[in-house]
Motif scaffolding. Structure first.
Motif, PDB file in Angstrom:
ATOM      1  N   ILE A  28       0.814  -1.211   0.000  1.00 26.89           N
ATOM      2  CA  ILE A  28       0.000   0.000   0.000  1.00 26.89           C
ATOM      3  C   ILE A  28       0.852   1.267   0.000  1.00 26.89           C
ATOM      4  O   ILE A  28       0.400   2.309  -0.476  1.00 26.89           O
ATOM      5  CB  ILE A  28      -0.961   0.002   1.206  1.00 26.89           C
ATOM      6  N   LYS A  29       2.077   1.201   0.494  1.00 27.36           N
ATOM      7  CA  LYS A  29       2.912   2.394   0.582  1.00 27.36           C
ATOM      8  C   LYS A  29       4.093   2.364  -0.389  1.00 27.36           C
ATOM      9  O   LYS A  29       4.215   3.230  -1.257  1.00 27.36           O
ATOM     10  CB  LYS A  29       3.431   2.560   2.015  1.00 27.36           C
ATOM     11  N   VAL A  84       7.223   3.606  -5.551  1.00 27.19           N
ATOM     12  CA  VAL A  84       8.218   3.193  -6.539  1.00 27.19           C
ATOM     13  C   VAL A  84       7.674   3.401  -7.951  1.00 27.19           C
ATOM     14  O   VAL A  84       8.366   3.934  -8.841  1.00 27.19           O
ATOM     15  CB  VAL A  84       8.625   1.725  -6.316  1.00 27.19           C
ATOM     16  N   LEU A  85       6.426   2.992  -8.170  1.00 21.02           N
ATOM     17  CA  LEU A  85       5.810   3.181  -9.487  1.00 21.02           C
ATOM     18  C   LEU A  85       5.730   4.658  -9.854  1.00 21.02           C
ATOM     19  O   LEU A  85       6.020   5.045 -10.992  1.00 21.02           O
ATOM     20  CB  LEU A  85       4.410   2.563  -9.493  1.00 21.02           C
ATOM     21  N   LEU A  86       5.343   5.493  -8.896  1.00 18.90           N
ATOM     22  CA  LEU A  86       5.229   6.922  -9.162  1.00 18.90           C
ATOM     23  C   LEU A  86       6.579   7.536  -9.505  1.00 18.90           C
ATOM     24  O   LEU A  86       6.669   8.390 -10.392  1.00 18.90           O
ATOM     25  CB  LEU A  86       4.628   7.630  -7.941  1.00 18.90           C
ATOM     26  N   THR A  87       7.622   7.106  -8.797  1.00 13.11           N
ATOM     27  CA  THR A  87       8.967   7.622  -9.078  1.00 13.11           C
ATOM     28  C   THR A  87       9.421   7.249 -10.478  1.00 13.11           C
ATOM     29  O   THR A  87       9.951   8.083 -11.223  1.00 13.11           O
ATOM     30  CB  THR A  87       9.960   7.089  -8.037  1.00 13.11           C
ATOM     31  N   ILE A  88       9.208   5.991 -10.861  1.00  9.42           N
ATOM     32  CA  ILE A  88       9.620   5.526 -12.190  1.00  9.42           C
ATOM     33  C   ILE A  88       8.850   6.260 -13.284  1.00  9.42           C
ATOM     34  O   ILE A  88       9.433   6.734 -14.276  1.00  9.42           O
ATOM     35  CB  ILE A  88       9.411   4.003 -12.314  1.00  9.42           C
ATOM     36  N   LEU A  89       7.533   6.371 -13.117  1.00  5.78           N
ATOM     37  CA  LEU A  89       6.716   7.038 -14.132  1.00  5.78           C
ATOM     38  C   LEU A  89       7.086   8.514 -14.260  1.00  5.78           C
ATOM     39  O   LEU A  89       7.153   9.052 -15.374  1.00  5.78           O
ATOM     40  CB  LEU A  89       5.230   6.882 -13.783  1.00  5.78           C
ATOM     41  N   SER A  90       7.314   9.171 -13.131  1.00  4.23           N
ATOM     42  CA  SER A  90       7.694  10.586 -13.168  1.00  4.23           C
ATOM     43  C   SER A  90       9.033  10.766 -13.874  1.00  4.23           C
ATOM     44  O   SER A  90       9.205  11.705 -14.676  1.00  4.23           O
ATOM     45  CB  SER A  90       7.777  11.148 -11.744  1.00  4.23           C
ATOM     46  N   VAL A 119       2.416  16.994  -8.328  1.00  4.49           N
ATOM     47  CA  VAL A 119       1.453  16.304  -7.460  1.00  4.49           C
ATOM     48  C   VAL A 119       1.963  14.913  -7.100  1.00  4.49           C
ATOM     49  O   VAL A 119       1.925  14.493  -5.936  1.00  4.49           O
ATOM     50  CB  VAL A 119       0.080  16.209  -8.148  1.00  4.49           C
ATOM     51  N   VAL A 120       2.465  14.223  -8.107  1.00  2.00           N
ATOM     52  CA  VAL A 120       2.948  12.855  -7.910  1.00  2.00           C
ATOM     53  C   VAL A 120       4.175  12.830  -6.999  1.00  2.00           C
ATOM     54  O   VAL A 120       4.261  12.031  -6.050  1.00  2.00           O
ATOM     55  CB  VAL A 120       3.267  12.211  -9.273  1.00  2.00           C
ATOM     56  N   LEU A 121       5.153  13.695  -7.270  1.00  2.00           N
ATOM     57  CA  LEU A 121       6.390  13.686  -6.487  1.00  2.00           C
ATOM     58  C   LEU A 121       6.146  14.107  -5.044  1.00  2.00           C
ATOM     59  O   LEU A 121       6.778  13.579  -4.119  1.00  2.00           O
ATOM     60  CB  LEU A 121       7.428  14.604  -7.141  1.00  2.00           C
ATOM     61  N   VAL A 151       5.024  11.127  -3.284  1.00  2.00           N
ATOM     62  CA  VAL A 151       6.136  10.209  -2.991  1.00  2.00           C
ATOM     63  C   VAL A 151       6.918  10.685  -1.771  1.00  2.00           C
ATOM     64  O   VAL A 151       7.256   9.895  -0.877  1.00  2.00           O
ATOM     65  CB  VAL A 151       7.059  10.087  -4.212  1.00  2.00           C
ATOM     66  N   ILE A 152       7.191  11.989  -1.700  1.00  2.00           N
ATOM     67  CA  ILE A 152       7.987  12.541  -0.600  1.00  2.00           C
ATOM     68  C   ILE A 152       7.315  12.299   0.747  1.00  2.00           C
ATOM     69  O   ILE A 152       7.988  11.997   1.746  1.00  2.00           O
ATOM     70  CB  ILE A 152       8.226  14.049  -0.819  1.00  2.00           C
ATOM     71  N   THR A 153       5.991  12.417   0.794  1.00  2.00           N
ATOM     72  CA  THR A 153       5.284  12.278   2.073  1.00  2.00           C
ATOM     73  C   THR A 153       4.955  10.829   2.419  1.00  2.00           C
ATOM     74  O   THR A 153       4.788  10.498   3.594  1.00  2.00           O
ATOM     75  CB  THR A 153       3.978  13.090   2.053  1.00  2.00           C
TER      76      THR A 153
END
Length: 386
Positions: A234-235, A240-246, A288-290, A293-295
């Protein structure tokens, strides 16, 4: 915003966090072999908890109002796109997350005052249980909606030839439905972790709090597995997916910059402005995505470690719960500011809805009221205007 997701973790191994002190035995907060810096963290959080309720309440009120404004703006007919449809669902999830946390923060931090003797009523503790389940589900739904948003934008930027076919409005609706269903299924283990328990307080008084359910107590591996599902699936996985896509989106945009300049020279000023707005929208969504990820990523790492080490959870992770709650609340409330800063279309629509419209009404009222010293109003009828 948020939930906060940490509420589940705070109760898993430390149900005395907001339990009346008279109902629990004193414990040593710095036992032999405790985590480094645990005492410092504990002292800081004890001090910060005095202000957490008020800070959280302000953020929640701003977040609820701003996300409602997001929904109003994004649901205008000219604003309906597959990406904005996902943003609408994200705003609804954030509103639910912060609405429930607002009630929780005001009662347990401002009214009941944590870390003091207080006998909570049975009704309020049932609210805590409901609050845990609702905010956990809604916030994790928001996480996977953010992943869906990144996937859609990745297709728009990196595979624009098939973007209209793969990222249609109908597919956006189907994606939202899948995210909702999958999130509820994934969060199901949390629904069996807790129950309301009765506490014997001083002076023959009775209070209530949240305790571990019989099912969780009788299955020793259930709670660690739940931690790993929460921390990893869930976390960490969505982060990881968001980081790769960004990274893919940013890389593709940089690689296409030279081709874009040649295209602008051939296409004229109008296309330049349209492309500039497209780029601003893309960078807004990446922001928004990054920010998500940071939080969220640190919480996933800490939750995964807590699944392996009870001492780490009790002395570090649980004590940082309020700070992680605060980060999630900020994450849930920040989108309106990002939209206003980075999207000209959003700003223009917002101004037309709430600023220009209001000014026009004021002008019309002032003009009508000055005619011959008498107020006149245009009344629309089916045949004409009088």
């Amino acid at each position: 915003m948020g939930n906060m997701d940490i509420l589940v973790d705070n109760f898993n191994m430390n149900t005395s966090r907001y339990t009346p002190q008279s109902s629990v035995e004193p414990t040593n907060h710095t036992p032999m072999g405790s985590a480094p810096g645990a005492e410092t963290v504990n002292q800081f959080m004890m001090h910060y908890s005095q202000y957490h309720g008020f800070i959280s309440a302000v953020i929640c009120v701003f977040g609820v109002v701003s996300n409602i404004l997001n929904i109003i703006v994004l649901t205008r007919r000219h604003m309906i796109t597959p990406t904005n449809y996902i943003l609408i669902a994200l705003a609804i999830s954030d509103v639910l997350t912060m609405s429930f946390y607002l009630v929780y923060a005001i009662y347990f931090y401002c009214y009941a005052i944590p870390f003091t003797s207080y006998g909570h009523s049975e009704g309020w503790i049932y609210f805590v249980c409901i609050n845990i389940l609702v905010v956990i589900t809604c916030h994790n739904m928001a996480m996977w909606l953010t992943v869906s948003l990144a996937v859609f934008r990745y297709i728009f930027v990196c595979h624009h030839v098939v973007a209209n076919q793969l990222c249609s409005l109908q597919r956006a609706k189907i994606t939202i439905a899948i995210v909702m269903f999958t999130t509820i299924i994934t969060c199901t283990p949390n629904y069996f972790l807790y129950k309301v328990i009765q506490l014997d307080l001083e002076n023959n008084q009775t209070g209530y709090w949240v305790g571990q359910s019989e099912f969780a107590s009788n299955n020793i591996y259930f709670q660690p597995i739940t931690f790993w599902i929460y921390g990893v699936i869930i976390k960490i996985a969505p982060c990881v997916l968001l980081t790769i896509l960004s990274a893919c989106i940013i890389y593709t945009m940089n690689e296409a910059s030279k081709r874009r300049q040649r295209l602008l020279q051939q296409s004229g000023r109008h296309n330049e402005e349209a492309l500039a707005e497209h780029n601003r929208t893309t960078m807004m969504l990446v922001a928004v995505v990054l920010f998500f990820v940071i939080t969220e990523f640190p919480q996933g790492i800490l939750a995964a470690i807590s699944g392996l080490n009870d001492t780490f959870f009790q002395e570090v992770y649980s004590n940082l719960g309020d700070i992680m709650d605060l980060l999630v609340l900020i994450n849930s409330a920040i989108n309106f500011i990002l939209y206003c800063i980075m999207s000209k279309q959003f700003r223009d629509t917002f101004k037309n809805l709430f600023v220009c419209c209001k000014l026009q009404k004021v002008r019309n009222h002032s003009s009508n009221s000055r005619q011959n010293g008498t107020s006149y109003y245009n009344v629309k009828t089916e045949s004409t205007q009088v």
